[in-house]
Design an enzyme around this catalytic site. Structure first.
Site, PDB file in Angstrom:
ATOM      1  N   CYS A   1      -4.689  -2.793   3.127  1.00 16.92           N
ATOM      2  CA  CYS A   1      -5.318  -1.680   3.841  1.00 16.92           C
ATOM      3  C   CYS A   1      -5.245  -1.999   5.333  1.00 16.92           C
ATOM      4  O   CYS A   1      -5.838  -2.995   5.779  1.00 16.92           O
ATOM      5  CB  CYS A   1      -6.772  -1.538   3.377  1.00 16.92           C
ATOM      6  SG  CYS A   1      -7.672  -0.239   4.232  1.00 16.92           S
TER       7      CYS A   1
ATOM      8  N   ASN B   1       0.905  -1.170   0.000  1.00 18.79           N
ATOM      9  CA  ASN B   1       0.000   0.000   0.000  1.00 18.79           C
ATOM     10  C   ASN B   1       0.937   1.212   0.000  1.00 18.79           C
ATOM     11  O   ASN B   1       1.522   1.563   1.013  1.00 18.79           O
ATOM     12  CB  ASN B   1      -0.865  -0.058   1.253  1.00 18.79           C
ATOM     13  CG  ASN B   1      -2.002   0.946   1.311  1.00 18.79           C
ATOM     14  OD1 ASN B   1      -2.560   1.173   2.375  1.00 18.79           O
ATOM     15  ND2 ASN B   1      -2.380   1.542   0.203  1.00 18.79           N
TER      16      ASN B   1
ATOM     17  N   HIS C   1     -15.751   1.025   7.160  1.00 12.55           N
ATOM     18  CA  HIS C   1     -15.479  -0.234   6.436  1.00 12.55           C
ATOM     19  C   HIS C   1     -16.726  -1.105   6.413  1.00 12.55           C
ATOM     20  O   HIS C   1     -17.504  -1.112   7.377  1.00 12.55           O
ATOM     21  CB  HIS C   1     -14.342  -1.002   7.123  1.00 12.55           C
ATOM     22  CG  HIS C   1     -13.047  -0.265   7.072  1.00 12.55           C
ATOM     23  ND1 HIS C   1     -12.145  -0.419   6.054  1.00 12.55           N
ATOM     24  CD2 HIS C   1     -12.528   0.681   7.896  1.00 12.55           C
ATOM     25  CE1 HIS C   1     -11.111   0.388   6.248  1.00 12.55           C
ATOM     26  NE2 HIS C   1     -11.323   1.070   7.366  1.00 12.55           N
TER      27      HIS C   1
ATOM     28  N   GLY D   1      -8.549  -1.488   7.062  1.00 10.99           N
ATOM     29  CA  GLY D   1      -9.446  -2.540   6.564  1.00 10.99           C
ATOM     30  C   GLY D   1      -9.134  -3.880   7.208  1.00 10.99           C
ATOM     31  O   GLY D   1     -10.042  -4.633   7.583  1.00 10.99           O
TER      32      GLY D   1
ATOM     33  N   CYS E   1      -5.209   6.041   8.179  1.00 11.86           N
ATOM     34  CA  CYS E   1      -4.584   5.103   7.240  1.00 11.86           C
ATOM     35  C   CYS E   1      -3.623   4.214   8.022  1.00 11.86           C
ATOM     36  O   CYS E   1      -2.615   4.698   8.546  1.00 11.86           O
ATOM     37  CB  CYS E   1      -3.833   5.886   6.160  1.00 11.86           C
ATOM     38  SG  CYS E   1      -3.041   4.817   4.943  1.00 11.86           S
TER      39      CYS E   1
ATOM     40  N   GLU F   1     -10.721   0.161  -1.892  1.00  6.81           N
ATOM     41  CA  GLU F   1     -10.669   1.342  -1.024  1.00  6.81           C
ATOM     42  C   GLU F   1     -11.465   2.509  -1.585  1.00  6.81           C
ATOM     43  O   GLU F   1     -11.379   2.814  -2.777  1.00  6.81           O
ATOM     44  CB  GLU F   1      -9.223   1.804  -0.835  1.00  6.81           C
ATOM     45  CG  GLU F   1      -8.487   1.030   0.219  1.00  6.81           C
ATOM     46  CD  GLU F   1      -7.215   1.743   0.649  1.00  6.81           C
ATOM     47  OE1 GLU F   1      -7.215   2.980   0.729  1.00  6.81           O
ATOM     48  OE2 GLU F   1      -6.238   1.037   0.898  1.00  6.81           O
ATOM     49  N   ARG F   2     -12.174   3.177  -0.704  1.00  5.93           N
ATOM     50  CA  ARG F   2     -12.806   4.449  -1.033  1.00  5.93           C
ATOM     51  C   ARG F   2     -11.719   5.393  -1.564  1.00  5.93           C
ATOM     52  O   ARG F   2     -10.694   5.600  -0.907  1.00  5.93           O
ATOM     53  CB  ARG F   2     -13.426   5.012   0.258  1.00  5.93           C
ATOM     54  CG  ARG F   2     -13.978   6.395   0.145  1.00  5.93           C
ATOM     55  CD  ARG F   2     -14.674   6.807   1.412  1.00  5.93           C
ATOM     56  NE  ARG F   2     -13.764   7.066   2.531  1.00  5.93           N
ATOM     57  CZ  ARG F   2     -14.129   7.641   3.667  1.00  5.93           C
ATOM     58  NH1 ARG F   2     -15.389   7.980   3.851  1.00  5.93           N
ATOM     59  NH2 ARG F   2     -13.266   7.836   4.635  1.00  5.93           N
TER      60      ARG F   2
HETATM   61  N1  LIG Z   1      -5.007   2.333   2.878  1.00  5.19           N
HETATM   62  C1  LIG Z   1      -5.422   2.849   4.114  1.00  5.19           C
HETATM   63  C2  LIG Z   1      -6.774   3.509   4.190  1.00  5.19           C
HETATM   64  C3  LIG Z   1      -6.835   4.822   3.393  1.00  5.19           C
HETATM   65  C4  LIG Z   1      -8.076   5.665   3.583  1.00  5.19           C
HETATM   66  C5  LIG Z   1      -9.318   5.088   2.991  1.00  5.19           C
HETATM   67  N2  LIG Z   1      -9.238   4.862   1.566  1.00  5.19           N
HETATM   68  C6  LIG Z   1     -10.500   6.013   3.324  1.00  5.19           C
HETATM   69  O1  LIG Z   1     -10.888   6.859   2.481  1.00  5.19           O
HETATM   70  O2  LIG Z   1     -11.053   5.879   4.414  1.00  5.19           O
HETATM   71  C7  LIG Z   1      -5.085   1.974   5.278  1.00  5.19           C
HETATM   72  O3  LIG Z   1      -4.033   1.311   5.228  1.00  5.19           O
HETATM   73  O4  LIG Z   1      -5.775   1.982   6.286  1.00  5.19           O
END
Ligand SMILES: N[C@@H](CCC[C@H](N)C(=O)O)C(=O)O
Length: 270
Positions: free
Chosen positions: A209, A11, A151, A212, A71, A200-201
């Site tokens: 993630c 990531n 999530h 996640g 994140c 991912e959003r």
């Molecule tokens: N890749 C991340 C999460 C990034 C933020 C997510 N896309 C959102 O908009 O909430 C992670 O490692 O947690």
């Protein structure tokens, strides 16, 4: 703009030391640098900023420029950057995020951070356990968990066979989630291992993630499918998640890697 490319189990983000660099429009910069053909190539942009209440502050932006509150893979890299580049001199630090202050415990080898455990705080159930949803032409069930960002966890039999490029947007933009949602597709392997892919959003499918994986582990623990310590296996590697039910806090452990340093001309954005 000077930057550092870093990754946590695949990531990958462009990290900017905002103690030294100024970014006027981080949303636009994130879209520009994330482009894998015309930019640097990343899942987004992360700024490491000064903080008045912690050792430093993380601001994270998805590939589409939207700002995320938290994140998991990114914050491990922020800790590594802060220690390896002399912003902090302790392996125990606090990082301010839009989802609150997170405590990091780092492990070093030869003076450089190699792994980080993050206190992800107390997760919150945001759905019924589970809740029914009609998405992508199917009746499914999901479990909603917030670890500072939202999530939705779906249990599936064949994680590898999913065409996420095709189905991901329907899950991300479903009307049940007015702020959009990160969607995790999960298979329980045994009581100590789960496999997960993520849509991912704001960034689409990423190789991992951290928030996640934390949400997926907690959902699986709430359903009684796994023990309170589990390995989440993602496309780019594995994360260890432990839930301390007594305090309610959940801890995520994984690696953090610096890939390269560079400089990029942003005049195209002005
Ligand atoms: N890749 C991340 C999460 C990034 C933020 C997510 N896309 C959102 O908009 O909430 C992670 O490692 O947690």
């Amino acid at each position: 703009m000077k930057f550092t490319k870093m990754q946590g189990i695949g990531n990958d983000y462009v990290y900017v030391n905002a103690f030294e660099e100024k970014i006027d429009d981080p949303n636009a910069v994130s879209r520009f640098v994330s482009d894998r053909h015309f930019g640097i190539g990343s899942d987004g942009l992360i700024m490491i900023c000064p903080s008045e209440i912690a050792d430093c502050r993380m601001r994270m932006f998805n590939e589409d420029g939207s700002e995320g509150a938290m994140c998991g893979n990114g914050i491990r890299c922020v800790g590594k950057y802060a220690y390896d580049h002399g912003i902090v001199d302790s392996l125990e630090i606090d990082v301010e995020t839009k989802a609150g202050i997170k405590h990091l415990s780092m492990t070093s080898e030869n003076g450089k951070v190699v792994a980080v455990t993050v206190d992800m705080g107390v997760p919150e159930l945001t759905s019924e356990l589970p809740e029914k949803i009609h998405v992508n032409g199917q009746d499914l069930e999901f479990t909603g968990i917030s670890v500072g960002n939202p999530h939705a966890i779906y249990y599936v039999e064949d994680v590898d066979g999913l065409d996420l490029e095709k189905i991901g947007p329907d899950f991300e933009n479903h009307e049940r989630f007015p702020d959009r949602v990160n969607s995790e597709f999960v298979r329980v392997i045994d009581r100590e291992h789960v496999q997960m892919r993520v849509w991912e959003r704001g960034s689409g499918e990423t190789w991992a993630c951290g928030t996640g994986a934390t949400a997926c582990a907690v959902a699986s623990m709430m359903h009684g499918l796994v023990e309170d310590e589990v390995e989440v296996q993602l496309k780019g590697g594995n994360l260890q998640i432990r839930w301390d039910r007594e305090s309610g806090h959940v801890f995520m452990t994984g690696p953090a890697v610096e890939v390269f340093n560079g400089e990029i001309d942003l005049s195209a954005l002005m």
